[in-house]
Design a protein around this motif. Structure first.
Motif, short mmCIF file in Angstrom:
data_model
loop_
_atom_site.label_atom_id
_atom_site.label_comp_id
_atom_site.label_asym_id
_atom_site.label_seq_id
_atom_site.Cartn_x
_atom_site.Cartn_y
_atom_site.Cartn_z
N LEU A 46 13.80 -2.25 4.80
CA LEU A 46 12.58 -2.71 4.11
C LEU A 46 11.84 -1.53 3.49
O LEU A 46 11.82 -0.43 4.06
CB LEU A 46 11.65 -3.41 5.10
CG LEU A 46 12.11 -4.78 5.61
CD1 LEU A 46 11.15 -5.29 6.67
CD2 LEU A 46 12.21 -5.77 4.44
N PRO A 47 11.20 -1.74 2.30
CA PRO A 47 10.51 -0.63 1.64
C PRO A 47 9.45 0.01 2.55
O PRO A 47 8.57 -0.69 3.05
CB PRO A 47 9.84 -1.29 0.43
CG PRO A 47 10.63 -2.54 0.19
CD PRO A 47 11.12 -2.98 1.54
N ALA A 81 2.07 6.90 10.92
CA ALA A 81 2.35 7.05 12.36
C ALA A 81 2.18 5.71 13.06
O ALA A 81 2.98 5.33 13.92
CB ALA A 81 1.44 8.10 12.97
N THR A 82 1.14 4.97 12.70
CA THR A 82 0.90 3.67 13.34
C THR A 82 2.04 2.70 13.05
O THR A 82 2.48 1.96 13.92
CB THR A 82 -0.44 3.09 12.84
OG1 THR A 82 -1.47 4.01 13.16
CG2 THR A 82 -0.74 1.75 13.49
N GLU A 83 2.52 2.70 11.79
CA GLU A 83 3.66 1.82 11.45
C GLU A 83 4.95 2.33 12.06
O GLU A 83 5.92 1.60 12.17
CB GLU A 83 3.82 1.71 9.93
CG GLU A 83 2.78 0.83 9.30
CD GLU A 83 3.24 0.13 8.02
OE1 GLU A 83 4.42 0.27 7.63
OE2 GLU A 83 2.40 -0.55 7.42
N GLY A 84 4.97 3.64 12.40
CA GLY A 84 6.17 4.22 12.99
C GLY A 84 7.25 4.50 11.96
O GLY A 84 8.42 4.77 12.31
N ARG A 85 6.87 4.48 10.66
CA ARG A 85 7.88 4.57 9.62
C ARG A 85 7.18 4.88 8.30
O ARG A 85 6.18 4.26 7.98
CB ARG A 85 8.54 3.20 9.53
CG ARG A 85 9.81 3.15 8.76
CD ARG A 85 10.51 1.83 9.03
NE ARG A 85 11.49 1.65 7.98
CZ ARG A 85 11.25 0.98 6.87
NH1 ARG A 85 10.11 0.35 6.69
NH2 ARG A 85 12.18 0.91 5.94
N GLY A 86 7.69 5.85 7.56
CA GLY A 86 7.11 6.13 6.25
C GLY A 86 7.26 7.59 5.86
O GLY A 86 7.87 8.39 6.60
N ARG A 148 6.39 1.07 -0.73
CA ARG A 148 5.00 0.57 -0.70
C ARG A 148 4.14 1.81 -0.88
O ARG A 148 4.01 2.63 0.02
CB ARG A 148 4.71 -0.11 0.65
CG ARG A 148 5.50 -1.40 0.82
CD ARG A 148 5.60 -1.81 2.27
NE ARG A 148 4.29 -1.96 2.88
CZ ARG A 148 3.99 -1.53 4.12
NH1 ARG A 148 4.90 -0.93 4.86
NH2 ARG A 148 2.79 -1.71 4.60
N LEU A 149 3.56 1.96 -2.06
CA LEU A 149 2.93 3.23 -2.43
C LEU A 149 1.44 3.24 -2.07
O LEU A 149 0.68 2.38 -2.52
CB LEU A 149 3.10 3.48 -3.93
CG LEU A 149 2.71 4.86 -4.41
CD1 LEU A 149 3.65 5.93 -3.83
CD2 LEU A 149 2.74 4.92 -5.94
N VAL A 168 6.89 -2.03 -4.66
CA VAL A 168 6.79 -3.45 -4.30
C VAL A 168 5.36 -3.81 -3.89
O VAL A 168 4.99 -4.97 -3.90
CB VAL A 168 7.77 -3.84 -3.16
CG1 VAL A 168 9.20 -3.56 -3.57
CG2 VAL A 168 7.44 -3.10 -1.86
N GLU A 169 4.58 -2.79 -3.55
CA GLU A 169 3.19 -3.03 -3.16
C GLU A 169 2.40 -1.74 -3.40
O GLU A 169 2.90 -0.65 -3.10
CB GLU A 169 3.13 -3.40 -1.67
CG GLU A 169 1.73 -3.64 -1.14
CD GLU A 169 1.71 -3.89 0.38
OE1 GLU A 169 2.79 -3.95 1.01
OE2 GLU A 169 0.61 -3.96 0.94
N ARG A 170 1.19 -1.88 -3.97
CA ARG A 170 0.29 -0.72 -4.03
C ARG A 170 -0.70 -0.87 -2.88
O ARG A 170 -1.44 -1.84 -2.81
CB ARG A 170 -0.48 -0.67 -5.35
CG ARG A 170 -1.38 0.58 -5.44
CD ARG A 170 -2.28 0.55 -6.66
NE ARG A 170 -3.33 -0.45 -6.56
CZ ARG A 170 -4.48 -0.29 -5.91
NH1 ARG A 170 -4.75 0.85 -5.27
NH2 ARG A 170 -5.37 -1.26 -5.87
#
Ligand SMILES: Nc1nc2c(ncn2[C@@H]2O[C@H](COP(=O)(O)OP(=O)(O)OP(=O)(O)O)[C@@H](O)[C@H]2O)c(=O)[nH]1
Ligand SMILES: [Zn+2]
Length: 225
Positions: A46-47, A81-86, A148-149, A168-170
């Motif tokens: 997923l983006p 960090a909260t999403e654990g991904r990026g 997701r920028l 896909v999302e701003r």
């Protein structure tokens, strides 16, 4: 900007922060500048959340309240960090691409009453001299084609989309407003097209974005402050 060829990945190591332990990789461009990719988790699938951050020594490292850069950087790292991904791409395009000394000259002009755009132009520079082809090269190197920028700047969204990376999302990143950067932020919204006042999702569809922005990738959630 004089930049030839794709950036080379030179080194990588862990980056422990108060928010999480990130992975960082250094990329060097042929002009000798060194840029960072700071990531966490598996970026495939997923983006992921991505922040393309332009260097601001005064805001990022010296706590300057003249801008919102330091707040945005901290917020980005925290949220990723909260999403654990990026991913955060930290690009050495100080002063919207004109360099530190010229940015400080521009600050001096702003202290005399010019706004941030007029100050750049008085110094003989465009309002924004940044080049996002480097960001595209780094995203391609990391195999990222959909993101997701995290940005308020529709030009960044346009630059990625026209370079082959789908936004896909701003995700708005409105934070750090204070009396010292109030005029600066207002000018960014009025003259540079930044979207700094996200409206509730229901009423946002045809408003906040300026005419040249893609509009559609806006996040359903409002920015924080
Ligand atoms: N020339 C110039 N550069 C500035 C000034 N204030 C901040 N900057 C630089 O502007 C860059 C950040 O750009 P911004 O316009 O704040 O934000 P952005 O990256 O376009 O958009 P966001 O993704 O929404 O943060 C950094 O490189 C800062 O060093 C200024 O008054 N003059
Ligand atoms: Zn700044």
């Amino acid at each position: 900007m004089a930049r030839k060829g794709p950036p080379r990945r030179l080194a990588q190591a862990k980056l422990p922060t108060p928010f999480a332990v990130f992975d960082m990789a250094v990329y060097q461009t042929e002009d000798g500048k060194e840029h960072l990719a700071i990531s966490i988790g598996d970026l495939g699938g997923l983006p992921p959340l991505v922040r393309i951050h332009s260097e601001c020594l005064t805001g990022d490292a010296l706590f300057s309240l003249r801008c919102d850069c330091g707040f945005q950087l901290e917020h980005s790292l925290q949220r990723i960090a909260t999403e654990g991904r990026g991913l955060v791409l930290y690009l050495r395009q100080e002063g919207r691409g004109i360099g530190l000394a010229n940015k400080i000259r521009a600050y001096a002009l702003q202290d005399q009453g010019h706004d941030t755009v007029e100050a750049n132009e008085t110094l003989g520079f465009p309002a924004d001299a940044r080049d996002y082809s480097l960001a595209l090269d780094m995203l391609f190197d990391l195999d990222l084609r959909r993101v997701r920028l995290m940005t308020n700047n529709p030009r960044k969204v346009d630059a990625l989309q026209s370079g082959g990376v789908e936004v896909v999302e701003r995700v708005p990143i409105v934070c750090g407003r204070n009396p010292h950067n109030e005029t600066y932020l207002t000018t960014k919204a009025d003259k540079l097209g930044h979207i700094l006042n996200p409206l509730p999702a229901a009423s946002r569809a045809n408003s906040a974005a300026p005419p040249d922005s893609p509009g559609s990738p806006d996040s359903p959630d409002a920015g924080d402050s």
